[in-house]
Every structure is written in structure tokens, then in C-alpha cells.
Design an enzyme around this catalytic site. Structure first.
Site, PDB file in Angstrom:
ATOM      1  N   LYS A 256       0.826  -1.210   0.000  1.00 22.84           N
ATOM      2  CA  LYS A 256       0.000   0.000   0.000  1.00 22.84           C
ATOM      3  C   LYS A 256       0.862   1.262   0.000  1.00 22.84           C
ATOM      4  CE  LYS A 256      -3.140   2.583   2.996  1.00 22.84           C
ATOM      5  NZ  LYS A 256      -2.237   3.707   3.098  1.00 22.84           N
ATOM      6  N   LEU A 291      -5.071  -0.216   7.525  1.00 21.14           N
ATOM      7  CA  LEU A 291      -3.869   0.609   7.604  1.00 21.14           C
ATOM      8  C   LEU A 291      -4.298   2.069   7.485  1.00 21.14           C
ATOM      9  CD1 LEU A 291      -1.152  -1.201   5.439  1.00 21.14           C
ATOM     10  CD2 LEU A 291      -1.267  -1.051   7.921  1.00 21.14           C
ATOM     11  N   ASP A 292      -3.669   2.938   8.283  1.00 15.46           N
ATOM     12  CA  ASP A 292      -4.011   4.355   8.234  1.00 15.46           C
ATOM     13  C   ASP A 292      -3.718   4.939   6.864  1.00 15.46           C
ATOM     14  OD1 ASP A 292      -4.641   4.079  10.887  1.00 15.46           O
ATOM     15  OD2 ASP A 292      -2.690   4.761  11.590  1.00 15.46           O
ATOM     16  N   ARG A 293      -4.262   6.118   6.657  1.00 16.04           N
ATOM     17  CA  ARG A 293      -4.112   6.769   5.354  1.00 16.04           C
ATOM     18  C   ARG A 293      -2.642   7.028   5.011  1.00 16.04           C
ATOM     19  NH1 ARG A 293      -7.485  12.195   3.532  1.00 16.04           N
ATOM     20  NH2 ARG A 293      -6.673  12.339   1.420  1.00 16.04           N
TER      21      ARG A 293
END
Length: 423
Positions: A256, A291-293
Site C-alpha cells: 500500500k 492501515l491508516d491513510r
């Protein structure tokens, strides 16, 4: 002239000697009469009464008697409070701009009520501004016209899906390993209808319940509206006149990048991770965990609900390794406390391992199995550090070797077997 001056000097000497004699005479008379007393003290303090006639050099006589009122000074009199002659002040209520006494810049309840009233009227709007150093959300109340103007200026660029991996999608066969482990499924075993529908990739289980309630699902030609109805793999299930079958399992691993949200759908039309794996398969897949931005690294997608539940449950203690970049060097005292374990507001925190990777002690390697929300950032925010970079380099034994940022690959059969049956 000399005679006159001598006469004046003689007269002055006589006057001085006479006054001194009179003074001595008065003092001795006062001593003999025993009437001279010192009356300058208060009510409770003792007053000096002079020396005794018997032994003037040794003894001093003190008295605690109340001195008599001499009439020179007037005793203090209490005056009653009166408003006569004073102008009456009119009461003026405070406006919303004035701060109440003792507020010292703190927001008042009146101000909060005004903000709520203005939000209800549609004049203002509360906007999410991100998170502070303590990892708590920050909100701001702005005018609705300004908020709409900012959102109109934002142009979300169209995300191009990642290229398909060079290796083709594998066909997974778990019959051999299931026979060895005595976990082969029974073909005559009945499963819930909503699970059967969700496994086919049409929708989720909750949406499947709505389809069943609306009478849109048929089993062997009959409309089924019963919740919890069970079917067998040999049954024929139709939706809108088409037969549906449980899909083949899919397992996709994504590296990501930043500025992507881990969600299947976003009403604000921000970039999501689903746009990166849009060309991976026709089946409906979903991310396992979050998962965070601004967090990068490994993220798993699948349509296998059992595996997703296994990896997400905290009792299985799935290990994750992160590379953390801090805004300042980590002290040795904080390092010892983190390794020993400490408590946050939502419970205790136990770290599996932590290693310092750079000489300036700002880049760390952190191994942890806790899956709470924003747990890594909150750990370091508890000690006054800000996480500038966070990358998940390993998840459940999977690494991102030869997987560049923003691309994905399919898991091998060996990796899936390790996750499903041995982790």
C-alpha cells in the site's frame, strides 16, 4: 553693652535651673504619691505602674487593670450600611462576545450552545482537520460556504489500477492437505444461505439478509424468506434468474502507498485501496484489517471469510513488523519502558521486540501482535514522540520482497496453506 549681655546670660541660667528643679520636684512627688502610671497599652496587655518605694532598683510592679477612659480619644462606633445617597446601577446582561469572569480563554457553555444552534441553522459546519500529536481527532467549526468552497476546489485525481503481476493467478487445491489434517469438508454439510450468497461474491452477509427478506433468492425454484435457512452444496440457488455458486478463493497481497484509505467505499470520494486492486479478479474481495491513510506496507485482500476472521482475531496473536521513523531520537529510558510494557487508556501494551536501526536513534524496527486502532502511533505519542513515517514490512509471515510500492501479487498455495492451517 557688656553689662546687658551678662545680665541676659544670668537670667537664662536662672530660668534653666528653676525649670530643672521644678521637674525634679514634680517627679519625686509623683513617686512618693504612687499615682503615676503608663496607660498607653490595649485591653489585655499589662501596664507599668512605676517602682515600689521599698526597693526601686530591683522590683517592677505590673498591672493588668483596664485603663480608664480619659476622654481625649473617642471610642470607635459601628456605622450601619445605608444606600442613601448612592445611585442605583441598572443590570445589563452580558453579550456572547464578552467573556465571563474567571474564564481565562476557556470556552464557555454559552459559546458551545451558540455553535450548536448555528450548526442546526446551517450557517456553520464542523470539519475534520486530522489528528494532533496525541493521536486524537481535531475538529474545527467553519462557515458552511467556506467548507463547500474548499471541497469544490479539491480535485480527486483518477486512480489507475496497478498492473497485473507477471505470474498468473494460481489454482488452489487444498484437498491433499485437508485429508492429511482430517479437515476435508463434508459435501452433505448444510451451510447458512446468507453465507452461501456472500461466498458467491454478490454481496456481503448483511446485504444477503436483505435480499432474502425481500424475496429475491430462490432455492431449488422456491422463494426463501426465512432467516437462518441452510442449504447444501448440491442445491441450486438463483438470484435474478441466474444460478450462483460459491466462488473460488482469492488471496491478493498489496504494498500500500500513502494517501489511500483502507475501506471498500468512501462517501467523500477519496482514494481507496480497492481502486488499486480493481483489475486483480472478478470476485468480490475485501481487505483484512486496516492501515491508516499515511501508513504504507503490506495489506491482504481475500474473499475467504474464515481466513479473514482467523487473522483478525486477537487470540491468534498474528505478528506484524513495522519500520518506524520518529521526529526525534528515542531515549534509552523510553526504550526500556516500551520493552517492559506499559498501560494506555484502553488497556496494557506489550511489545514483542524493538530494535534501533539508525545511529541517530530515529529509525526503529517494532514487532507487535496487538491489532488496536492506530496502536503504533499511540505508543510513541504516549512518550511525546511523533511518528513521521510508518511502514508495515511483514504481516503474518508474509514479506514484501520484490513487491514495489503500489503493486500487488497473488499468494502462492504454500503461503495460503501456512496461513489457513498452521498459523
Amino acid at each position: 553693652m557688656k553689662k546687658d549681655n551678662n545680665r541676659n546670660q544670668d537670667s537664662r541660667k536662672r530660668s534653666k535651673s528653676g525649670s530643672s528643679k521644678e521637674g525634679k520636684r514634680d517627679f519625686s512627688s509623683a513617686r512618693n504619691d504612687k499615682k503615676t502610671s503608663f496607660e498607653g497599652r490595649g485591653k489585655t496587655e499589662s501596664s507599668y505602674k512605676g517602682r515600689s518605694t521599698k526597693d526601686e532598683s530591683k522590683g517592677k510592679r505590673w498591672s493588668t487593670e483596664k485603663p480608664a477612659y480619659s476622654g481625649k480619644t473617642k471610642p470607635t462606633e459601628k456605622k450601619e450600611f445605608s444606600l442613601e445617597g448612592h445611585p442605583k446601577k441598572k443590570y445589563t446582561p452580558k453579550t456572547s462576545d464578552q467573556k465571563p469572569a474567571g474564564s481565562y480563554g476557556k470556552p464557555s457553555y454559552r459559546k458551545n450552545e451558540d455553535n450548536k444552534a448555528s450548526e442546526k441553522s446551517g450557517e456553520f459546519k464542523t470539519v475534520y482537520k486530522g489528528r494532533g500529536k496525541d493521536e486524537r481527532p481535531v475538529f474545527e467549526t467553519v462557515k458552511r460556504a467556506e467548507a463547500e468552497g474548499r471541497s469544490a476546489k479539491k480535485k480527486f485525481s483518477r486512480v489507475v489500477p496497478a498492473d497485473a503481476p507477471a505470474e498468473p493467478r494460481p489454482n488452489y487445491n487444498f484437498e491433499v492437505i485437508e485429508k492429511k489434517l482430517n479437515k476435508s469438508p463434508n459435501k452433505n454439510e448444510a451451510i447458512r444461505l446468507n453465507k452461501y450468497i456472500s461466498n458467491s461474491g454478490i454481496c456481503s452477509r448483511r446485504e444477503a439478509d436483505n435480499l432474502i427478506q425481500n424475496g429475491e433468492i430462490k432455492v431449488n425454484g422456491q422463494v426463501i424468506m426465512e432467516m437462518g435457512y441452510k442449504v447444501q452444496l448440491s442445491d441450486v440457488v438463483t438470484f435474478k434468474g441466474k444460478n450462483i455458486n460459491p466462488e473460488k478463493p482469492v488471496y491478493v497481497l498489496l504494498n500500500k502507498p500513502k494517501d489511500f484509505i483502507t475501506t471498500t467505499d468512501d462517501p467523500m470520494e477519496r482514494k481507496t485501496v480497492m481502486q488499486l486492486v480493481a483489475n486483480a479478479c472478478k470476485e468480490r474481495i475485501f481487505p483484512v484489517g486496516r492501515l491508516d491513510r499515511n501508513t504504507t506496507g503490506l495489506l491482504l485482500f481475500t474473499n475467504d471469510g474464515e481466513l479473514a476472521a482467523k487473522l483478525s482475531h486477537p487470540s491468534n496473536q498474528i505478528k506484524k513488523i513495522y519500520q518506524v521513523t520518529l521526529d526525534k531520537p528515542l531515549t534509552r529510558v523510553d526504550e526500556e519502558v516500551i520493552l517492559e510494557g506499559f498501560d494506555l487508556e484502553d488497556g496494557p501494551v506489550k511489545v514483542n521486540d524493538m530494535q534501533v536501526l539508525s545511529k541517530d536513534r530515529t529509525i526503529l524496527g517494532l514487532e507487535i501482535h496487538i491489532g488496536r486502532n492506530r496502536i503504533v502511533r499511540r505508543i510513541f505519542a504516549h512518550f511525546g514522540y511523533e511518528v513521521e513515517g510508518l511502514d508495515r514490512v511483514m504481516y503474518a509471515g508474509l514479506d514484501k520482497k520484490d513487491l514495489t510500492r503500489g503493486n500487488y501479487r497473488f499468494l502462492t498455495e504454500k503461503e495460503v496453506i501456512n496461513l489457513k492451517y498452521f498459523k
